[in-house]
Structure formats: structure tokens, C-alpha cells
Design an enzyme around this catalytic site. Structure first.
Site, PDB file in Angstrom:
ATOM      1  N   LYS A   1       0.846  -1.177   0.083  1.00  0.00           N
ATOM      2  CA  LYS A   1       0.079   0.070   0.130  1.00  0.00           C
ATOM      3  C   LYS A   1       0.841   1.297  -0.031  1.00  0.00           C
ATOM      4  O   LYS A   1       0.489   2.097  -0.857  1.00  0.00           O
ATOM      5  CB  LYS A   1      -0.926   0.026   1.263  1.00  0.00           C
ATOM      6  CG  LYS A   1      -2.166   0.869   1.219  1.00  0.00           C
ATOM      7  CD  LYS A   1      -2.985   0.900   2.386  1.00  0.00           C
ATOM      8  CE  LYS A   1      -3.721  -0.691   2.454  1.00  0.00           C
ATOM      9  NZ  LYS A   1      -4.356  -0.547   3.706  1.00  0.00           N
TER      10      LYS A   1
ATOM     11  N   ARG B   1      -3.188   3.131   8.606  1.00  0.00           N
ATOM     12  CA  ARG B   1      -3.656   1.911   7.913  1.00  0.00           C
ATOM     13  C   ARG B   1      -2.402   1.167   7.741  1.00  0.00           C
ATOM     14  O   ARG B   1      -1.138   1.274   7.537  1.00  0.00           O
ATOM     15  CB  ARG B   1      -3.961   2.627   6.257  1.00  0.00           C
ATOM     16  CG  ARG B   1      -4.681   3.857   6.144  1.00  0.00           C
ATOM     17  CD  ARG B   1      -4.684   4.481   4.931  1.00  0.00           C
ATOM     18  NE  ARG B   1      -5.247   3.294   3.784  1.00  0.00           N
ATOM     19  CZ  ARG B   1      -5.251   3.537   2.553  1.00  0.00           C
ATOM     20  NH1 ARG B   1      -5.001   4.627   1.861  1.00  0.00           N
ATOM     21  NH2 ARG B   1      -5.932   2.596   1.708  1.00  0.00           N
TER      22      ARG B   1
ATOM     23  N   GLY C   1      -8.505  -6.837   4.249  1.00  0.00           N
ATOM     24  CA  GLY C   1      -9.188  -6.954   5.590  1.00  0.00           C
ATOM     25  C   GLY C   1      -8.580  -7.575   6.565  1.00  0.00           C
ATOM     26  O   GLY C   1      -9.118  -7.877   7.546  1.00  0.00           O
TER      27      GLY C   1
ATOM     28  N   MET D   1      -5.945  -6.868   8.384  1.00  0.00           N
ATOM     29  CA  MET D   1      -5.400  -6.298   9.534  1.00  0.00           C
ATOM     30  C   MET D   1      -6.332  -4.893   9.482  1.00  0.00           C
ATOM     31  O   MET D   1      -6.941  -4.797   8.605  1.00  0.00           O
ATOM     32  CB  MET D   1      -4.033  -5.919   9.413  1.00  0.00           C
ATOM     33  CG  MET D   1      -3.005  -7.087   9.409  1.00  0.00           C
ATOM     34  SD  MET D   1      -1.167  -7.078   9.115  1.00  0.00           S
ATOM     35  CE  MET D   1      -1.488  -6.260   7.528  1.00  0.00           C
TER      36      MET D   1
ATOM     37  N   ARG E   1      -3.710  -1.193  -6.221  1.00  0.00           N
ATOM     38  CA  ARG E   1      -2.693  -2.476  -6.280  1.00  0.00           C
ATOM     39  C   ARG E   1      -3.497  -3.506  -7.379  1.00  0.00           C
ATOM     40  O   ARG E   1      -4.326  -3.318  -8.016  1.00  0.00           O
ATOM     41  CB  ARG E   1      -3.099  -3.354  -5.035  1.00  0.00           C
ATOM     42  CG  ARG E   1      -4.214  -3.563  -4.815  1.00  0.00           C
ATOM     43  CD  ARG E   1      -4.463  -4.469  -3.441  1.00  0.00           C
ATOM     44  NE  ARG E   1      -6.027  -4.799  -3.245  1.00  0.00           N
ATOM     45  CZ  ARG E   1      -6.560  -4.824  -2.078  1.00  0.00           C
ATOM     46  NH1 ARG E   1      -5.953  -4.359  -0.818  1.00  0.00           N
ATOM     47  NH2 ARG E   1      -7.784  -4.978  -1.784  1.00  0.00           N
TER      48      ARG E   1
ATOM     49  N   HIS F   1     -16.704  -7.881   1.404  1.00  0.00           N
ATOM     50  CA  HIS F   1     -15.702  -8.946   1.928  1.00  0.00           C
ATOM     51  C   HIS F   1     -15.576 -10.262   1.257  1.00  0.00           C
ATOM     52  O   HIS F   1     -14.603 -10.841   1.106  1.00  0.00           O
ATOM     53  CB  HIS F   1     -15.699  -8.664   3.222  1.00  0.00           C
ATOM     54  CG  HIS F   1     -14.764  -9.669   3.978  1.00  0.00           C
ATOM     55  ND1 HIS F   1     -15.272 -11.068   4.677  1.00  0.00           N
ATOM     56  CD2 HIS F   1     -13.668  -9.450   4.537  1.00  0.00           C
ATOM     57  CE1 HIS F   1     -14.131 -11.660   5.082  1.00  0.00           C
ATOM     58  NE2 HIS F   1     -13.038 -10.741   5.044  1.00  0.00           N
TER      59      HIS F   1
ATOM     60  N   ARG G   1       5.111 -48.804  -8.879  1.00  0.00           N
ATOM     61  CA  ARG G   1       5.933 -49.301  -7.572  1.00  0.00           C
ATOM     62  C   ARG G   1       5.220 -50.558  -7.016  1.00  0.00           C
ATOM     63  O   ARG G   1       4.160 -50.814  -7.263  1.00  0.00           O
ATOM     64  CB  ARG G   1       5.453 -48.370  -6.680  1.00  0.00           C
ATOM     65  CG  ARG G   1       5.930 -48.422  -5.284  1.00  0.00           C
ATOM     66  CD  ARG G   1       5.836 -47.681  -4.252  1.00  0.00           C
ATOM     67  NE  ARG G   1       4.354 -47.659  -3.877  1.00  0.00           N
ATOM     68  CZ  ARG G   1       3.547 -46.819  -2.957  1.00  0.00           C
ATOM     69  NH1 ARG G   1       4.248 -45.697  -2.464  1.00  0.00           N
ATOM     70  NH2 ARG G   1       2.159 -47.037  -2.852  1.00  0.00           N
TER      71      ARG G   1
ATOM     72  N   SER H   1      13.204 -41.959  -7.388  1.00  0.00           N
ATOM     73  CA  SER H   1      12.039 -41.179  -7.322  1.00  0.00           C
ATOM     74  C   SER H   1      11.824 -40.642  -5.770  1.00  0.00           C
ATOM     75  O   SER H   1      11.726 -41.999  -4.866  1.00  0.00           O
ATOM     76  CB  SER H   1      10.775 -42.055  -7.792  1.00  0.00           C
ATOM     77  OG  SER H   1       9.650 -41.125  -7.690  1.00  0.00           O
TER      78      SER H   1
ATOM     79  N   THR I   1       8.599 -38.131  -1.214  1.00  0.00           N
ATOM     80  CA  THR I   1       8.707 -37.090  -0.226  1.00  0.00           C
ATOM     81  C   THR I   1       7.703 -37.140   1.077  1.00  0.00           C
ATOM     82  O   THR I   1       7.789 -36.400   1.961  1.00  0.00           O
ATOM     83  CB  THR I   1       8.882 -35.750  -0.579  1.00  0.00           C
ATOM     84  OG1 THR I   1       7.761 -35.263  -1.680  1.00  0.00           O
ATOM     85  CG2 THR I   1      10.233 -35.625  -1.293  1.00  0.00           C
TER      86      THR I   1
ATOM     87  N   CYS J   1       7.657 -37.976  -6.812  1.00  0.00           N
ATOM     88  CA  CYS J   1       6.151 -38.260  -6.747  1.00  0.00           C
ATOM     89  C   CYS J   1       5.398 -38.069  -5.577  1.00  0.00           C
ATOM     90  O   CYS J   1       4.427 -38.797  -5.096  1.00  0.00           O
ATOM     91  CB  CYS J   1       6.393 -39.838  -6.950  1.00  0.00           C
ATOM     92  SG  CYS J   1       7.112 -41.007  -5.958  1.00  0.00           S
TER      93      CYS J   1
ATOM     94  N   TYR K   1      11.872 -34.566 -13.284  1.00  0.00           N
ATOM     95  CA  TYR K   1      10.436 -34.413 -13.659  1.00  0.00           C
ATOM     96  C   TYR K   1       9.887 -34.473 -11.991  1.00  0.00           C
ATOM     97  O   TYR K   1      10.566 -34.763 -11.125  1.00  0.00           O
ATOM     98  CB  TYR K   1       9.709 -35.682 -14.034  1.00  0.00           C
ATOM     99  CG  TYR K   1      10.045 -36.937 -13.384  1.00  0.00           C
ATOM    100  CD1 TYR K   1       9.035 -37.420 -12.531  1.00  0.00           C
ATOM    101  CD2 TYR K   1      10.959 -37.941 -13.756  1.00  0.00           C
ATOM    102  CE1 TYR K   1       9.095 -38.589 -11.941  1.00  0.00           C
ATOM    103  CE2 TYR K   1      11.041 -39.180 -13.031  1.00  0.00           C
ATOM    104  CZ  TYR K   1      10.049 -39.553 -12.044  1.00  0.00           C
ATOM    105  OH  TYR K   1      10.357 -40.562 -11.501  1.00  0.00           O
TER     106      TYR K   1
END
Ligand code: ADP
Ligand code: MG
Ligand code: MG
Length: 875
Positions: A23, A93, A102, A104, A337, A455, A617, A764, A767, A831, A851
Site C-alpha cells: 500500500k 492504515r 481486510g 489487519m 494494487r 468482503h 511401484r 523417485s 517425499t 512423486c 521431473y
């Protein structure tokens, strides 16, 4: 000289948003562009950080600097803070780096007290206006700074209106408002045990402190977590001289977008209210007029505004969201903005800007937020069903999407019902920032009040949630937990559906159809594909999922989980026979029954995918998952398998594990029962050979051994695979190639990746498990305590949603390096769930994976995220 904590608007520019917040940076930019901006200054985000470092206090050097800048604003405006003859009033502000609409708090008309208000009344000859400003100030100050309940003050206004027999705030007279000010101050004193602060300098410092503090309020914290905004950014504070939209009928306030934020259509779009201030437009208290009416009401102002809007869009080369105020026929700009927009609008605006010659294609690719695409990839209402369904009401099409669910009336209920596994539509008179958590879990949001910039509408668009707002005929009765539209009554728990693209509300649940990628979406994705360096695969267990992934642009299957194939009733019996088998021979017999099913499934996958890679797998979960738990099921299944109940119970008992996640699963199953790997290999190789023969595709299957932590585990199973595959391929007289690799999901595998890479064709990274094993907590149990971690800022985000780059990421990176050094032909992918998360995709790009693989619905998200990562950080 110490750090500079305060900047005049004229000292900043749009590139200083880290320091001045969005802002503040844009107010500076507009000031320097010569636009009519009420002058002021920005207290930096560094001052906010300092406030927290200093134990939540504003250091004297910072407050001194603030007052020094107040004096500069007095000089610029020719008014004096706290002076009763010529008072300077200001707004305070918040504004952080990333826009958090909205979230804060803002305080307007600061600097008023009993004397100044009289001065303001005399100077303007408008006591009504003066007292309206004063009562607003007391209200906002009590709420924002002192955290007193807002509703108490609203109730005093409502009671006053009832006594006077009027409906609108604007009908309150100067006398009424003065009386309200008295009542407000009495209420303040009662709540606070002290008088309302009369000294403007105290008011100012208290307000600045409150904005800093609001950075840490619960709804801001929730918003930040949802949007991955770091806590340590802090917020800036803007102190700006007031202009007044509430000074009469030639004044007003509004918000506008240079293009339609719901559809992207190129036309000025917005709303305003005459004789109103600040939040009145977005609060949904009065329904505002469309911006086009301003053309008739104040033609000169309208022309000037259209002109400024165009200038701003040309300057920022993006759709702008602007706030303005008109004081006595004079236009002022209060904010601009890059506007929040729906995914559909984001695509259209980006593609249109390219066609208009404003930005290059590469820039367009950067303009669309990948995770926003999610809302376009999920099912839409089926057009045929829609035609036949009964519309019970029509509101504003505030945020597109198709929502079906059960009615709830509070954000808390929305969250509770959602947690109980239900789909809900949140119905409110209007929403407010406190409702954010409920809004986030609702399928859709329906409000009675509020326009396109209310809002509810703004937040829903930001979240990609379907929203219909401003359905004026809807009467909401929170007490009875029901709403009525005409003679239709819907109670809590009833099903309704919302169409966020038309504003239609339906009194029933409605079926949906799959989405597709076409038009602007398709054009932008093609540009993205031309830029990205990562390949994108889908995780798919069935030909149906494989096809879905393919339709969304996947270039392979990065993970096919074979166990999902065993849960169908026709197959699970053979699986159970295999598990209860007492000898290798018995086990082989049972496996032989599974083989044709499994082979058929693989043939289906290979046919859909053609020559694109398919990574399969081997069996991963602990075997007890395939056995019954309930007493009556155990009896039935024992009978079916021809064994006694006790014997089956003994098997189940024998498979019991204290911690199944770390138990007898993954590669450990194949080490114990190599015949499982043998059967799976037979299924994969025979399927590939069959599809090659049938279609002529050069199918090259990739076999993935899960949960390896030690190279010998891998080589043990690999030998079974190679012997079986070699024999089958030779028997078929084929020269088919295949690969054997591993899923990297145990920290020890990453640590010894050089050894494994010598044996494996690919890694692979799984995770999900790698995250569990690295953190030492399970995904299914972490939900119980992670909220405490977020609240205490130990963790800022869910490591299962966004890859933990510092810890888990370090292991991945190490494995990539060790692996590539040991085996230059090794190919590498991920994967886990993270493969479809934009920030995690950027990380995978950065560390040089080949990938990412994710659920079919996230494939377009990953494609776009990969393109953005390649532009930001080419490799
Ligand atoms: P938010 O970030 O929630 O939009 P803002 O700080 O932009 O909060 O302000 C809330 C409202 O108050 C906006 O409508 C804004 O235009 C208005 N406002 C803020 N400062 C002033 C000012 N100096 N004069 C008049 N109106 C103001
Ligand atoms: Mg604003
Ligand atoms: Mg795993």
C-alpha cells in the site's frame, strides 16, 4: 545516523514494497505520478520487526521520528494535528508486502476530540459530518486499538435508529450523532475503566502500535499460512491525511477495478456510495451503486477517474484494484494494487494483455498464480442438469465455481461440519474477516448483503471459492438457523447448490462434470510448456486416472501404486489367500490368481500412456491392511478361506505392529516373500510385451522398489526382477528394455545414495514418507499437534503440503548429488504430494530433478509452476 524508519509518500516508489509494504509503495508511486493522493508517510516494516524485537513496544527514536514526519505533513497540508480551528485528521492504515485484504486493521479520522470536533463542525459548517466522523473514530479506535466488542457499538447505533424510527445511518441527524458520541464514550469508559484518550499524539502512537500488533492476530496468521506469507515480513503503517466521503451529497467513496475481477472482461468495474466513508462500501451495510452511475451523478469526476484508472493500468501493465474518495466534488485516490482475481479472470487478463501488446508471453505466464488454477480443474455443474434444476434465488455472481453442500450459518459450524467430513455451504447476512477459517473450508459462500467488492466476494475470489453475494430477497434468521427466499425455507443441514458464474442458487444438491483445458487456459499453458525445464508426470493407479492426467498434460506416470489394485472385492480374496498361506507353494498359488488381474491393469495403463514413461511401484503397505478388523467380517472371511475363526485371528494377531508405518512393508515384503516381486515382475513384463505386440508402441516399463534404506535390500529384490524379466523377454524373443529403480523415502537411502545409484536406473523421491521419517512424526498423527506448532510459530507451514527445504530438501539435494556422481545416467524425479505444490516444484527445479509427478488434478498447476521457476531461475 540510525535506521530511517519513516518515509514521506514523496520519498518512496513502487519498488520499495519490502520496506514500505504494498500500500505504501503504491501510494508513493501514485504521488510521484502526480495523481491526487492525500499526503502522508509510511512507517516501515523494519519498524514493525523492531517493535516485536523490542518486546512489543515502540522505541522512543521511532515515535520521535513519527512526530517529526507529522510536522512535515502539517506543513504540506497547512493544517495542524490537534488544532481546533484548522485540524489535521489522519488515517492509520496497515499494509504488508503481500496484500492481505481486510486481514489487519485501519483507523480513520484520528485526531478528533471534544474540542477538535467542534472546530471541525464550525470550519465546515457541517456539524452532522463532524460528529459522524467522530463517532466512527471512537468506534474504530475502541475496536482496533482496545479490542472492545464491535457489536456493542453497532447495537447502540441500531437502538438509536429504532428510537428515531429510521433505517439508514445517513438519516441520523447531527444531534443524534452527537448523542451517540456521548453514548460511545460512556461505553468506552465502562469497558476500559478509563476515559477515551483526548490527546491526538497518544491516539496516534496507540494506533500505530495496534497496527503492528494486528500483524499477529489470529485471522492474519490463518491468512498467512494459507498464502505462504512469512511471519517475519511484518507490516508497514501508513499515516495519511484524511479526505471525507461522508461530508454530504457531493461526497462519497468507492472501489473499482480496471477489468472485471470475476471474468477478466475489459471494462471498468466497481461500486460507490454517496455520503459514506471507508469501509462502508465493502462492509455490505448499504448496497452500493455501480460505478457507471457516477457518470450521470458526477460526470467530471467520472471522466477524471476513468482517465486515472487507465493511466494506472498502463503504468503497472496489469489490472488495478483502486480505492477512491470524493470530497465535495473533488476526487482523491487512496489505494491502487494489482487486483485479486479469479483463475478465469487471471487467465483472460494475462492473455488479453499479450494480445493488446502490453506484455510479452513470458510475462503472462508469470501473472497467473499456479495454485489458483485448482478452481478450474475441478468438476463444474453439468449444463443439462442445470437447465432442469429449480432456481430458488439469484444473487450476484461474485466468484465462479460450482458448490453443492449442506447449509450452515456460522464460520465455526462450517469448520466443525467440515472436520466431520461434510460438505457445507456457508450462508451469512454478510461475512467479515473473522469468518475466514469457515470460508476456507466451505464449498461455497452465500450472502444476503454486499456487492461484488464486499468482503465475502473479495475473499472468496482470492481463495478460489464459489460465492454468490447480495441475494437481497434472502431473509437469514440466525436464531432459527434457517433462511427463506420467497416461500422457500432452508434449514441448517439442508442441501443447496450455488453457481458462482451466474449467481443462481438451487434448492438441492447437483451433480457435476469434469473440467477441461481450452481457450485462454490452453494458450497460456502452451506458453508455459515452452518455458519449463522440468517434466511433469501424474500419479495414477488406473487407466481412468492416467487418462485424466494425460488430458491435463502429463508426460508420464511417475507413480502407479499397485496395492490399490488389490482392494476390489474380486481380487482381495486372492490377496488374503496369499497372506494366510503357510508355505511358499500355497503363496505362489494365491499369487497366480492375482497375476491376470494385475497384468490386465498394467496393459490398460500402457495402452493409455503409449511410449511415455510409466513407473510402477511394487507392493508397499503392511499386509494387515488387507485383513478384516471387525469380528463379523473375520468370521465371514475365515469361512470363505476355509479356515477357523481362531486361525485367522492368529494370522491377524501375528501381523500386528506397534508402528506399521515403520513396520513390515515396502521392500521388506519382497525380501521376506520374493515370490511377490516375481509375480509383479511377471505381470509388468507380460503386459508390456502384450501391448508392444498389439500397438507397436516401444513400451519401456520402469519398476520401482519402495522403502529401500540399504543397497543390499535393493540388489536382493532387483535380482528377482532381472531373472524373471530376462527369462520372459527371452522366451518372447523380444529385445524390450526395462528399468529398475527405487523410491527414495528413507533418510538412510539418501545418505547412501551413491551406493544405491550404482545399482539403480532411477530415483523417485517419495517425499511423503521421507518427510515423516525425517521429522520422526507420522502424517496421520501430526494433525493433532501441528496447530500448536503454528500458533507458537515453531512451524509456519505444513511440511506435508510444502516441502521442508531446509531439512528434507537437504537430504534430497544430497542424494541428487551423490546419485548423479555415481551414475551419470540416473534419472531423478519426485512423486510425493509435494510434486504438485508450486513452491516445492520450484525447489525441485532448482536442484535439477528431471521431473515432478503429482495427482492428475494438479498437473496443470505443476506445469505452470515449473515454467515460472524456469523463468525466475533458469538452469
Ligand atoms: P484495507 O487494507 O482493509 O482496504 P485501508 O487501509 O485501505 O484498509 O482502508 C480502509 C478504508 O478506509 C478504505 O476504503 C480506504 O479507502 C479508506 N481510507 C483509508 N485512508 C483514508 C483517508 N486518508 N481518507 C479517506 N479514506 C481513507
Ligand atoms: Mg484498502
Ligand atoms: Mg512411501
Amino acid at each position: 545516523m540510525g535506521t530511517k524508519y519513516v518515509y514521506l509518500f514523496s520519498e518512496g516508489n513502487k519498488d520499495m514494497r519490502n520496506l514500505l509494504g504494498g500500500k505504501g509503495a503504491n501510494l508513493a508511486e501514485m504521488t510521484n505520478a502526480g495523481l491526487p493522493v492525500p499526503q502522508g508517510f509510511t512507517v516501515t516494516t523494519e519498524a514493525c520487526t523492531r517493535y516485536y524485537e523490542d518486546g512489543r513496544r515502540i522505541a522512543p527514536e521511532i515515535s520521535d521520528e513519527i512526530f517529526a514526519y507529522m510536522a512535515k505533513i502539517e506543513a504540506i497540508t497547512g493544517k495542524k494535528f490537534g488544532d481546533k480551528n484548522n485540524p489535521l485528521l489522519v488515517s492509520v492504515r496497515s499494509g504488508s508486502r503481500a496484500s492481505m485484504p481486510g486481514m489487519m486493521d485501519t483507523i480513520l479520522n484520528l485526531g478528533l476530540n471534544d474540542e477538535v470536533v467542534e472546530g471541525l463542525a464550525a470550519k465546515t459548517g457541517n456539524p452532522r459530518f463532524a460528529y459522524d466522523s467522530y463517532r466512527r473514530f471512537i468506534q474504530m479506535f475502541s475496536d482496533v486499538v482496545m479490542e472492545q466488542p464491535k457489536t456493542e457499538y453497532e447495537k447502540l447505533i441500531d437502538e438509536m435508529k429504532d428510537r428515531r424510527g429510521i433505517k439508514q445511518d445517513t438519516e441520523l441527524t447531527a444531534g443524534d450523532l452527537k448523542e451517540l458520541v456521548g453514548a460511545f464514550k460512556a461505553r468506552y469508559k465502562q469497558n476500559q475503566g478509563a476515559e477515551f484518550p483526548a490527546e491526538p499524539r497518544d491516539q496516534l502512537i496507540e494506533a500505530v502500535r495496534a497496527v503492528f500488533r494486528s500483524w499477529d492476530n489470529p485471522r492474519a496468521n490463518t491468512y498467512r499460512r494459507m498464502n505462504e506469507i512469512p511471519y517475519d515480513w511484518g507490516t508497514a503503517v501508513n499515516v495519511q491525511s484524511m479526505v471525507f466521503g461522508n461530508s454530504g451529497d457531493t461526497s462519497g467513496t468507492g472501489v473499482a477495478f480496471t477489468r472485471n475481477p470475476a471474468t477478466g472482461e475489459k471494462a471498468l468495474f466497481g461500486e460507490y456510495l454517496i455520503n459514506a466513508q471507508g469501509e462502508d462500501v465493502v462492509a455490505g451495510i448499504r448496497t452500493p451503486s455501480p460505478i457507471s452511475h457516477l457518470q450521470d451523478q458526477m460526470p467530471d469526476v467520472y471522466r477524471q477517474f476513468v482517465d486515472i484508472a487507465q493511466k494506472l493500468e498502463d503504468h503497472y501493465k496489469d489490472m488495478q484494484d483502486m480505492e477512491f474518495t470524493i470530497e465535495d466534488g473533488q476526487l482523491y485516490m487512496l489505494q491502487t494494487r494489482n487486483g485479486k482475481r479469479t483463475a478465469a479472470a487471471a487467465l483472460k487478463v494475462a492473455v488479453d494483455l499479450v494480445d493488446e501488446g502490453m506484455i510479452p508471453e513470458q510475462e503472462a505466464v508469470m501473472r497467473v498464480e499456479p495454485k489458483q488454477l485448482d478452481s478450474l480443474l475441478h468438476p463444474q455443474f453439468d449444463a443439462e442438469t442445470l437447465k432442469k434444476a429449480a432456481v430458488i434465488g439469484k444473487g450476484l455472481a461474485a466468484s465462479p465455481g460450482a458448490a453443492s453442500g449442506q447449509v450452515v450459518f456460522t464460520a465455526e459450524d462450517a469448520a466443525a461440519w467440515h472436520n466431520a467430513g461434510k460438505k457445507v455451504v456457508l450462508v451469512r447476512l454478510e461475512t467479515s474477516p473473522e469468518d475466514i477459517e469457515g470460508m476456507a473450508v466451505a464449498q461455497g459462500i452465500l450472502t444476503a448483503r454486499g456487492g461484488m467488492t464486499s468482503h465475502a466476494a473479495v475473499v472468496a475470489r482470492g481463495m478460489g471459492t464459489c460465492c454468490v453475494s447480495g441475494l437481497g430477497e434472502m431473509v437469514v434468521d440466525y436464531g432459527k438457523k434457517q433462511f427463506t427466499i420467497g416461500d422457500v425455507v432452508k434449514k441448517e443441514g439442508d442441501f443447496i447448490s450455488l453457481d458462482g458464474s451466474t449467481g443462481n442458487v438451487y434448492g438441492q444438491a447437483l451433480p457435476t462434470v469434469a473440467a477441461s483445458i481450452s481457450g485462454d487456459f490452453n494458450r497460456l499453458m502452451k506458453w508455459a510448456d515452452g518455458l519449463r525445464q522440468l517434466q511433469v508426470y501424474a500419479n495414477a493407479d488406473t487407466p481412468h486416472d492416467a487418462k485424466q492426467g494425460s488430458d491435463f498434460g502429463s508426460e508420464g506416470i511417475g507413480l502407479c501404486r499397485t496395492e490399490h489394485m488389490f482392494f476390489e472385492p474380486s481380487r482381495i480374496r486372492a490377496m488374503r489367500e496369499m497372506i494366510v498361506a503357510k508355505t511358499v507353494d500355497e503363496r505362489k498359488k494365491a499369487l497366480a490368481k492375482i497375476l491376470p488381474f494385475q497384468q490386465g491393469d498394467f496393459e490398460g495403463l500402457f495402452e493409455v500412456m503409449g511410449e511415455r514413461p510409466v513407473v510402477i511401484r511394487y507392493l508397499d503397505p503392511p499386509l494387515h491392511e488387507f485383513l478384516p478388523q471387525k469380528e463379523e467380517d473375520i468370521a465371514e472371511i475365515a469361512a470363505d478361506l476355509g479356515m477357523t475363526v481362531q486361525a485367522l485371528k492368529n494370522v491377524i494377531e501375528g501381523l500386528h505392529e506397534f508402528n506399521p508405518m515403520m513396520g513390515h512393508r515396502g521392500v521388506r515384503l519382497s525380501v521376506s516373500y520374493p515370490e511377490i516381486a516375481e509375480m509383479q515382475t511377471t505381470a509388468v513384463i507380460q503386459a508390456a510385451l502384450a501391448v508392444r505386440k498389439k500397438t507397436g508402441y516401444n513400451v519401456v516399463p520402469q519398476i520401482m522398489i519402495p522403502l529401500v534404506g540399504e543397497v543390499k535390500e535393493f540388489t536382493y529384490v532387483k535380482r528377482v526382477v532381472v531373472e524373471t524379466a530376462g527369462r520372459l523377454i527371452a522366451e518372447a524373443g523380444s529385445d524390450m528394455k526395462y528399468e529398475v529403480g527405487t523410491m527414495m523415502e528413507i533418510p538412510r537411502a539418501c545418505l547412501t545414495a551413491d551406493e544405491i545409484a550404482k545399482e539403480a536406473d532411477f530415483f523417485s523421491f517419495g517425499t511423503n514418507d521421507l518427510t515423516q521419517m525425517t521429522f520422526g512424526f507420522s502424517r496421520d498423527d501430526a494433525g493433532k499437534f501441528l496447530d500448536y506448532y503454528y500458533d507458537s510459530k515453531v512451524y509456519e507451514s505444513d511440511p506435508f503440503a510444502h516441502l521442508d527445504q531446509k531439512g528434507v530438501g537437504k537430504l534430497v539435494q544430497m542424494a541428487v548429488k551423490l546419485g548423479r556422481e555415481a551414475n551419470p545416467h540416473l534419472h531423478l524425479g519426485i512423486c510425493g504430494e509435494h510434486g504438485g505444490d508450486p513452491t516445492s516444484v520450484a525447489f525441485c527445479h532448482g536442484i535439477g530433478l528431471d521431473y515432478v509427478s503429482c495427482s492428475p488434478f494438479r498437473v496443470p498447476i505443476a506445469r505452470l509452476a515449473a515454467a515460472q521457476a524456469a523463468v525466475k531461475n533458469p538452469r
